[in-house]
Scaffold this motif. Structure first.
Motif, PDB file in Angstrom:
ATOM      1  N   PRO A   2      56.458  30.303  96.349  1.00 16.94           N
ATOM      2  CA  PRO A   2      56.501  30.546  97.817  1.00 16.94           C
ATOM      3  C   PRO A   2      56.650  29.229  98.614  1.00 16.94           C
ATOM      4  O   PRO A   2      55.837  28.284  98.320  1.00 16.94           O
ATOM      5  N   TRP A   3      56.391  29.469  99.786  1.00 18.66           N
ATOM      6  CA  TRP A   3      56.799  28.494 100.789  1.00 18.66           C
ATOM      7  C   TRP A   3      56.165  28.573 102.020  1.00 18.66           C
ATOM      8  O   TRP A   3      55.721  29.744 102.458  1.00 18.66           O
ATOM      9  N   ASN A   4      55.902  27.629 103.009  1.00 21.53           N
ATOM     10  CA  ASN A   4      55.270  27.772 104.429  1.00 21.53           C
ATOM     11  C   ASN A   4      55.983  26.562 105.297  1.00 21.53           C
ATOM     12  O   ASN A   4      56.893  26.001 104.706  1.00 21.53           O
ATOM     13  N   LEU A  31      61.038  36.564  96.817  1.00 17.03           N
ATOM     14  CA  LEU A  31      59.981  36.050  95.532  1.00 17.03           C
ATOM     15  C   LEU A  31      59.099  37.086  94.957  1.00 17.03           C
ATOM     16  O   LEU A  31      58.988  37.109  93.901  1.00 17.03           O
ATOM     17  N   ALA A  32      58.431  37.664  95.931  1.00 14.93           N
ATOM     18  CA  ALA A  32      57.332  38.693  95.793  1.00 14.93           C
ATOM     19  C   ALA A  32      58.130  40.010  94.704  1.00 14.93           C
ATOM     20  O   ALA A  32      57.412  40.725  94.205  1.00 14.93           O
ATOM     21  N   GLN A  33      59.477  40.229  95.146  1.00 10.77           N
ATOM     22  CA  GLN A  33      60.045  41.166  94.511  1.00 10.77           C
ATOM     23  C   GLN A  33      60.602  40.893  93.230  1.00 10.77           C
ATOM     24  O   GLN A  33      61.289  41.500  92.441  1.00 10.77           O
ATOM     25  N   ALA A  40      66.687  33.488  95.910  1.00 12.13           N
ATOM     26  CA  ALA A  40      66.220  33.802  96.948  1.00 12.13           C
ATOM     27  C   ALA A  40      66.587  32.808  98.278  1.00 12.13           C
ATOM     28  O   ALA A  40      66.570  33.324  99.301  1.00 12.13           O
ATOM     29  N   ILE A  41      66.627  31.433  98.006  1.00 13.43           N
ATOM     30  CA  ILE A  41      66.769  30.705  99.192  1.00 13.43           C
ATOM     31  C   ILE A  41      68.276  30.969  99.876  1.00 13.43           C
ATOM     32  O   ILE A  41      68.294  30.918 100.858  1.00 13.43           O
ATOM     33  N   SER A  72      50.132  32.144 100.510  1.00 11.47           N
ATOM     34  CA  SER A  72      49.398  33.152  99.629  1.00 11.47           C
ATOM     35  C   SER A  72      49.755  34.328 100.441  1.00 11.47           C
ATOM     36  O   SER A  72      49.160  35.392 100.045  1.00 11.47           O
ATOM     37  N   ASP A  73      50.662  34.450 101.349  1.00 10.60           N
ATOM     38  CA  ASP A  73      50.706  36.005 102.180  1.00 10.60           C
ATOM     39  C   ASP A  73      51.121  36.775 101.228  1.00 10.60           C
ATOM     40  O   ASP A  73      50.642  38.020 101.598  1.00 10.60           O
ATOM     41  N   ARG A  74      51.955  36.739 100.272  1.00  9.24           N
ATOM     42  CA  ARG A  74      52.682  37.868  99.386  1.00  9.24           C
ATOM     43  C   ARG A  74      52.415  37.465  97.990  1.00  9.24           C
ATOM     44  O   ARG A  74      52.864  38.128  96.965  1.00  9.24           O
TER      45      ARG A  74
END
Length: 77
Positions: A2-4, A31-33, A40-41, A72-74
């Motif tokens: 995951p990114w920010n 990514l969470a899926q 994803a990108i 950490s959101d998902r």
């Protein structure tokens, strides 16, 4: 991974900050899926560009004001 807004794919480095934020948000959701980084990108990039092109000023302002995506959101990381 995951990114920010401070740690994101190199391919997003020259994007408008709002498009970058949207692409990161979409990519993290993909990514969470279960999508891979490699899938994803480009999907997130294309969707973020389309969103930016068609979103109203209000939608853009609302998204701009929303918290930045976090690693950490998902993803419990």
């Amino acid at each position: 991974m995951p990114w920010n807004m401070k740690d994101y794919p190199e391919s997003l480095k020259n994007f408008d900050p709002l498009v970058k934020k949207k692409a990161i948000d979409i990519a993290n959701a993909l990514l969470a899926q279960g999508y891979s980084d490699q899938k994803a990108i480009p999907i997130a990039t294309e969707q973020a560009k389309k969103w930016h092109e068609h979103a109203s000023k209000e939608e853009k302002a609302e998204f701009r004001a929303a918290p930045d995506p976090k690693k950490s959101d998902r993803h419990g990381t």
